[in-house]
Write a protein that holds these residues in place. Sequence first.
Motif, short mmCIF file in Angstrom:
data_model
loop_
_atom_site.label_atom_id
_atom_site.label_comp_id
_atom_site.label_asym_id
_atom_site.label_seq_id
_atom_site.Cartn_x
_atom_site.Cartn_y
_atom_site.Cartn_z
N MET A 40 0.83 -1.20 0.00
CA MET A 40 0.00 0.00 0.00
C MET A 40 0.87 1.25 0.00
SD MET A 40 -3.24 -0.44 -0.17
CE MET A 40 -4.31 -1.89 -0.22
N LYS A 41 0.65 2.09 -0.99
CA LYS A 41 1.32 3.39 -1.06
C LYS A 41 0.54 4.35 -0.17
CE LYS A 41 4.07 6.57 -3.03
NZ LYS A 41 5.54 6.60 -2.96
N ILE A 42 1.09 4.70 0.99
CA ILE A 42 0.32 5.52 1.93
C ILE A 42 0.87 6.93 2.07
CG2 ILE A 42 -0.36 3.46 3.24
CD1 ILE A 42 1.63 4.39 5.42
N SER A 43 2.02 7.23 1.45
CA SER A 43 2.60 8.57 1.60
C SER A 43 3.46 8.90 0.39
CB SER A 43 3.43 8.64 2.88
OG SER A 43 4.05 9.90 3.01
N ASP A 44 3.58 10.21 0.12
CA ASP A 44 4.47 10.67 -0.94
C ASP A 44 5.88 10.90 -0.42
OD1 ASP A 44 2.46 10.64 -2.87
OD2 ASP A 44 1.78 12.66 -2.30
N VAL A 45 6.09 10.74 0.88
CA VAL A 45 7.41 10.91 1.49
C VAL A 45 7.74 9.65 2.28
CG1 VAL A 45 7.22 13.42 1.59
CG2 VAL A 45 6.40 12.06 3.51
N ASP A 46 8.88 9.65 2.94
CA ASP A 46 9.32 8.49 3.71
C ASP A 46 8.31 8.14 4.81
OD1 ASP A 46 11.50 9.13 2.21
OD2 ASP A 46 12.89 9.42 3.88
N VAL A 47 8.03 6.85 4.93
CA VAL A 47 7.26 6.36 6.09
C VAL A 47 8.30 5.88 7.10
CG1 VAL A 47 5.49 4.79 6.91
CG2 VAL A 47 5.37 5.67 4.57
N ASN A 48 8.43 6.62 8.19
CA ASN A 48 9.53 6.39 9.13
C ASN A 48 9.22 5.32 10.17
OD1 ASN A 48 11.03 8.53 7.97
ND2 ASN A 48 9.93 10.01 9.22
N VAL A 49 7.99 5.32 10.68
CA VAL A 49 7.66 4.47 11.82
C VAL A 49 6.24 3.94 11.70
CG1 VAL A 49 9.24 5.60 13.44
CG2 VAL A 49 6.94 6.52 13.12
N MET A 50 5.95 2.88 12.45
CA MET A 50 4.59 2.37 12.52
C MET A 50 4.43 1.57 13.81
SD MET A 50 4.63 -0.65 9.69
CE MET A 50 5.72 -2.07 9.87
N SER A 51 3.17 1.31 14.15
CA SER A 51 2.87 0.54 15.35
C SER A 51 1.60 -0.25 15.10
CB SER A 51 2.68 1.48 16.55
OG SER A 51 2.34 0.76 17.72
N TRP A 52 1.65 -1.54 15.42
CA TRP A 52 0.52 -2.45 15.22
C TRP A 52 -0.19 -2.61 16.56
CZ3 TRP A 52 1.54 -6.60 11.05
CH2 TRP A 52 0.32 -7.15 10.59
N SER A 53 -1.47 -2.27 16.61
CA SER A 53 -2.22 -2.36 17.86
C SER A 53 -2.29 -3.80 18.33
CB SER A 53 -3.64 -1.80 17.68
OG SER A 53 -4.42 -2.06 18.83
N ARG A 54 -1.94 -4.02 19.60
CA ARG A 54 -2.00 -5.37 20.17
C ARG A 54 -3.38 -5.72 20.68
NH1 ARG A 54 3.05 -7.58 20.75
NH2 ARG A 54 4.80 -6.15 20.40
N LEU A 55 -4.26 -4.72 20.79
CA LEU A 55 -5.62 -4.97 21.28
C LEU A 55 -6.61 -5.13 20.14
CD1 LEU A 55 -5.82 -2.46 24.28
CD2 LEU A 55 -5.32 -4.91 24.35
N THR A 56 -6.53 -4.23 19.18
CA THR A 56 -7.39 -4.30 17.99
C THR A 56 -6.46 -4.53 16.81
OG1 THR A 56 -8.90 -2.72 19.03
CG2 THR A 56 -9.19 -3.12 16.67
N THR A 57 -6.23 -5.78 16.48
CA THR A 57 -5.11 -6.15 15.61
C THR A 57 -5.31 -5.82 14.14
OG1 THR A 57 -5.95 -8.42 15.48
CG2 THR A 57 -4.32 -7.94 17.18
N HIS A 58 -6.46 -5.26 13.77
CA HIS A 58 -6.60 -4.80 12.38
C HIS A 58 -6.25 -3.31 12.26
CE1 HIS A 58 -10.68 -4.12 14.13
NE2 HIS A 58 -10.58 -2.97 13.47
N LEU A 59 -5.77 -2.68 13.35
CA LEU A 59 -5.39 -1.27 13.31
C LEU A 59 -3.87 -1.13 13.28
CD1 LEU A 59 -7.85 0.36 15.87
CD2 LEU A 59 -8.06 0.25 13.37
N LEU A 60 -3.40 -0.28 12.38
CA LEU A 60 -1.97 -0.01 12.24
C LEU A 60 -1.79 1.50 12.18
CD1 LEU A 60 0.80 -1.60 11.58
CD2 LEU A 60 0.42 -0.78 9.26
N ALA A 61 -0.88 2.03 12.99
CA ALA A 61 -0.56 3.46 12.96
C ALA A 61 0.76 3.66 12.24
CB ALA A 61 -0.49 4.03 14.37
N SER A 62 0.88 4.76 11.50
CA SER A 62 2.12 5.06 10.78
C SER A 62 2.47 6.54 10.93
CB SER A 62 1.97 4.72 9.29
OG SER A 62 1.02 5.59 8.67
N GLY A 63 3.75 6.87 10.75
CA GLY A 63 4.18 8.26 10.79
C GLY A 63 5.19 8.53 9.70
N ASP A 64 5.09 9.69 9.05
CA ASP A 64 5.96 9.94 7.90
C ASP A 64 6.85 11.16 8.08
OD1 ASP A 64 4.53 12.27 7.22
OD2 ASP A 64 3.35 11.29 5.67
N ASP A 65 7.62 11.44 7.05
CA ASP A 65 8.64 12.49 7.09
C ASP A 65 8.04 13.89 7.03
OD1 ASP A 65 11.38 12.14 7.49
OD2 ASP A 65 11.88 12.91 5.50
#
Length: 501
Positions: free
Chosen positions: A348-373
């Motif tokens: 999945m192309k989610i950003s036009d810049v670098d995707v630096n970090v992400m975190s997968w929720s351990r409680l609701t496992t279909h949720l993923l957080a991401s952070g970009d440049d």
Amino acid sequence: MPKRQAEDEKAAGPLKGGERPDAMDVDDKDNDMGEFEDEFEDEFSEEEIIEAGVDGRPDTEREAEEMEVDSAAPETFIVGRTKLEPGQTLVPDASTYRMLHHLSTPWPCLSFDIIRDGLGDNRSVYPVTMYTVAGTQADSARANDNSIMVMKFSGLSKMQGGGDDSDSDTESSDDDDEDDDPILEHKSIPLTSTTNRIRAHQTPSQDSSKPPITLVATMTESSNVLIHDITPHLTSFDTPGTVITPQQNKPVCTIRAHKVEGYGIDWSPLHPAGKLLTGDCEGIIYMTTRTDGGGFVTDTRPFVGHQGSVEEIQWSPSEASVFASASTDGTVRVWDIRSKARKPAITMKISDVDVNVMSWSRLTTHLLASGDDAGVWSVWDLRQWKPGAAGAAGAASSVGKPTPIASFNFHKEQITSVEWHPTDDSIVAVSAGDNTVTLWDLSVELDDEESKDTGGVQDVPPQLLFVHYQNLAKEVHWHPQIPGVLVATGEEFSVFRTISV
């Protein structure tokens, strides 16, 4: 939120009281002064008398001066909007923290991990003790000064007046603890290279009477990945007289599969013995598995698909064969280690810049957080990401970008860390290059009428709970056993808990 305080070195000090005048030498028997005459008598009628306050001035005059003083009091600093004037510095508003401590190390530790301990879960008694491991970033001219620092933080006390009365039955009754300074103890493992990223993993000991074995994987600037057993270092903190031998400071495994340095690294939470993924700046990912005999084997078949550096890797918290990776190519890719092709199942192309970090929720496992440049962090519903023919080949599996279920452009510099709260899937901690750590509550929603009462502050999402100032903020982690407590690193370590979480 942090507040800014103007430093006025020229501010006048308190006025000094004059000496009491000597008593007048008056002979009552021979008083030549005559009767005292009030020269102001009858100058004002009874209706025109102006009431004066305790300092002898009219109330209106005194109140106007008090309003001027109040206007000079510390004001709220809004990241990216408020500008510091010359001579102004940021200071924390102590009333917004339950706990706040700063601890310094010889060199900055820009990556760290929290070690689970045997002191119990859900503990809330102060002062707090915790264990961490970090890798240093020494000056380039002094690379041999680098080390892995195994640390014990203790004496982390609650702030004076922090919290509320509901905590009183679980917190220390010894008020003297609140005035003590925190203690940082550490054991150093020498390195000859800067640490890019470090992660810890605990595996059960063969002897059930002994604590778990704590393994630490370190991605270094040299391209080597080092695995150390830091169990004896942790034990030494609570066993006086223990001496760490040179052999115990040596890595139990050195992974030399990568040709360049990297940043992506993660231990699987569903493989207790130890299964490690590492990704480098050429987009190559390798998997290393701990064997039954305690050794390590690196699969020579890499996972290939990214067109840029692998910045983050996270195993699925619920599926033992699945992991995700984020890259400077702007994509997040989902992989299945059972695939012989070693290609991503979803891209999945989610950003036009670098995707630096992400975190997968351990409680609701279909949720993923991401952070970009660009300073944007987002939340994605993985159920909306569908594999396709193009995705199986490693290209984008959908036309255009997917739609996040939440996205925030509050930070004005790159996102450097993002992590879900361990027990509340609506709370997220984010750190960024604007020297802040922010806390967010995704459950908060304001309607149009409520949004009119936000004090006129524009571009501040209602989901923003708290802003903590952290110089050179790089990583933030929730403590898994002490509710609401966060540790952040940058120029120094901050250990804190806010009154809002």
